[in-house]
Design an enzyme around this catalytic site. Structure first.
Site, short mmCIF file in Angstrom:
data_model
loop_
_atom_site.label_atom_id
_atom_site.label_comp_id
_atom_site.label_asym_id
_atom_site.label_seq_id
_atom_site.Cartn_x
_atom_site.Cartn_y
_atom_site.Cartn_z
N LYS A 200 0.86 -1.19 0.00
CA LYS A 200 0.00 0.00 0.00
C LYS A 200 0.89 1.23 0.00
CE LYS A 200 -3.48 2.47 2.63
NZ LYS A 200 -4.54 2.34 3.64
N LYS A 254 -2.29 -1.47 -3.78
CA LYS A 254 -3.14 -0.28 -3.69
C LYS A 254 -2.30 0.98 -3.77
CE LYS A 254 -6.03 1.98 -0.33
NZ LYS A 254 -6.24 2.09 1.07
C1 PBG Z 1 -7.33 3.46 5.71
C2 PBG Z 1 -7.61 3.29 4.28
C3 PBG Z 1 -7.43 4.22 3.25
C4 PBG Z 1 -7.98 3.66 2.11
C5 PBG Z 1 -8.46 2.40 2.46
N1 PBG Z 1 -8.20 2.16 3.80
C6 PBG Z 1 -6.91 5.62 3.26
C7 PBG Z 1 -5.55 5.89 3.72
O1 PBG Z 1 -4.72 5.00 3.87
O2 PBG Z 1 -5.30 7.07 3.97
C8 PBG Z 1 -8.08 4.35 0.78
C9 PBG Z 1 -9.13 3.86 -0.15
C10 PBG Z 1 -9.51 4.81 -1.22
O3 PBG Z 1 -8.90 5.87 -1.43
O4 PBG Z 1 -10.48 4.50 -1.92
N2 PBG Z 1 -6.22 2.92 6.25
#
Ligand code: PBG
Length: 330
Positions: A200, A254
């Site tokens: 991520k 992601k």
């Molecule tokens: C939280 C999380 C996030 C997303 C999914 N879980 C945001 C972040 O890490 O700031 C993002 C998903 C999206 O942008 O659609 N940990």
């Protein structure tokens, strides 16, 4: 020697629709989709999210109704994200451990009325903290790893107790997959899966999501001390290897489209189920291009989702899931 033109004409197999169908190398079906949904407190509530046109937060009754739509469209799984009322957010994110929090009430309602749809739940503290970070912050503002992981174990167990089918840690703390797996085994949740947000990235594409869960205005600083540098690919493979060794059933990359190379490398290196999260900013970008008349929604949605399948994904989390599933036909 293989044939060359004119014996070989690659347009030959493209010349009729039946033949194009016959030669398709990749298949996209509603069963490849996971639909992320945002939960709001209350009843009979729909709150549109301005930066995610076409996406709303729904109160628990609405979430159940959306799950029925998902089922009827052939979508196997939904992902849940709560917009915790601000009064319940704190520095330690303790609301994440409350068995009656918004997330747990939604999980129970779903498992009561639409048990055939899988429920994936996010493990991270950002919808619960007053500072908007995914973990516990020390005096210097650093997000502490091991102290956070201890809380995440409790959050995961809380979700599993409520009936979650897939636990998806999205926080990027080191070691949390193994700790959560161990806790799930010890508490008898042996068939609760873990889908690790393994690779991520600290991305600019999460803005609308942070609006949706109400953390954008709260967030102090950025998430670069725990989420990955977009410059790195080898490191993604190490993250995936670690999460698999700790017991992840599947891994996620992601954001999605800007990281197709990572998906392909992960798939080639590990041959395990890989999922992509086509995140909020990607959705917003696509919708903006449709609104500007630059592209046609149905074609763009199906092409981008097919790209994930072609790159090796088992499935995709996408805000376009219901639309795509209906286009594809159940
Ligand atoms: C939280 C999380 C996030 C997303 C999914 N879980 C945001 C972040 O890490 O700031 C993002 C998903 C999206 O942008 O659609 N940990």
């Amino acid at each position: 020697m293989s044939a060359t033109y004119p014996a070989l004409r690659l347009r030959r197999t493209r010349s009729a629709a039946w033949s194009r169908r016959l030669h398709g190398e990749t298949v996209l079906t509603p069963a490849d989709l996971i639909w992320p949904l945002f939960i709001a407190e209350g009843e009979g509530i729909e709150e549109p999210i301005a930066s995610l046109p076409g996406v709303s937060r729904w109160s628990v009754d609405g979430i159940v109704a959306r799950a029925k739509e998902a089922r009827d469209a052939g979508i196997p799984c939904i992902a849940l994200f709560p917009n915790t009322p601000h009064a319940l957010r704190s520095a330690d994110g303790a609301e994440a451990l409350n068995p009656d929090n918004l997330m747990c009430r939604a999980i129970r309602a779903l498992k009561d009325s639409v048990p055939e749809v899988g429920v994936l739940t996010d493990v991270a503290l950002d919808p619960y903290t007053s500072h908007g970070h995914d973990g516990l912050v020390d005096d210097t503002g650093y997000v502490m790893n091991d102290a956070t992981a201890d809380v995440l174990i409790g959050q995961a167990l809380n979700q599993a107790e409520a009936g979650a089918d897939i636990i998806a840690p999205s926080d990027m703390m080191d070691g949390r997959v193994g700790l959560i797996r161990e806790a799930l085994e010890e508490s008898g949740h042996v068939n609760v899966q873990i889908m690790a947000y393994a690779a991520k990235y600290a991305s600019g594409f999460y803005g609308p999501f942070r609006d949706a869960v109400g953390s954008r205005g709260l967030l102090k600083g950025d998430k670069r001390t725990y989420q990955m540098d977009p410059a790195n690919a080898e490191e993604a493979l190490r993250e995936v290897a670690l999460d698999l060794a700790e017991g992840a059933d599947s891994v996620m990359v992601k954001p999605g489209l800007p990281y197709l190379d990572i998906i392909l490398r992960v798939k080639n290196a590990f041959e395990v189920p890989v999922f992509a999260y086509q995140v909020s900013g990607e959705y917003a970008m696509l919708e903006a291009s449709v609104a500007a008349g630059a592209g046609e929604r149905d074609a763009l949605v199906l092409e981008t989702l097919m790209a994930f399948k072609r790159a090796g994904c088992s499935g995709v989390l996408t805000y376009h899931a219901l639309h795509a599933a209906r286009l594809l036909g159940a």
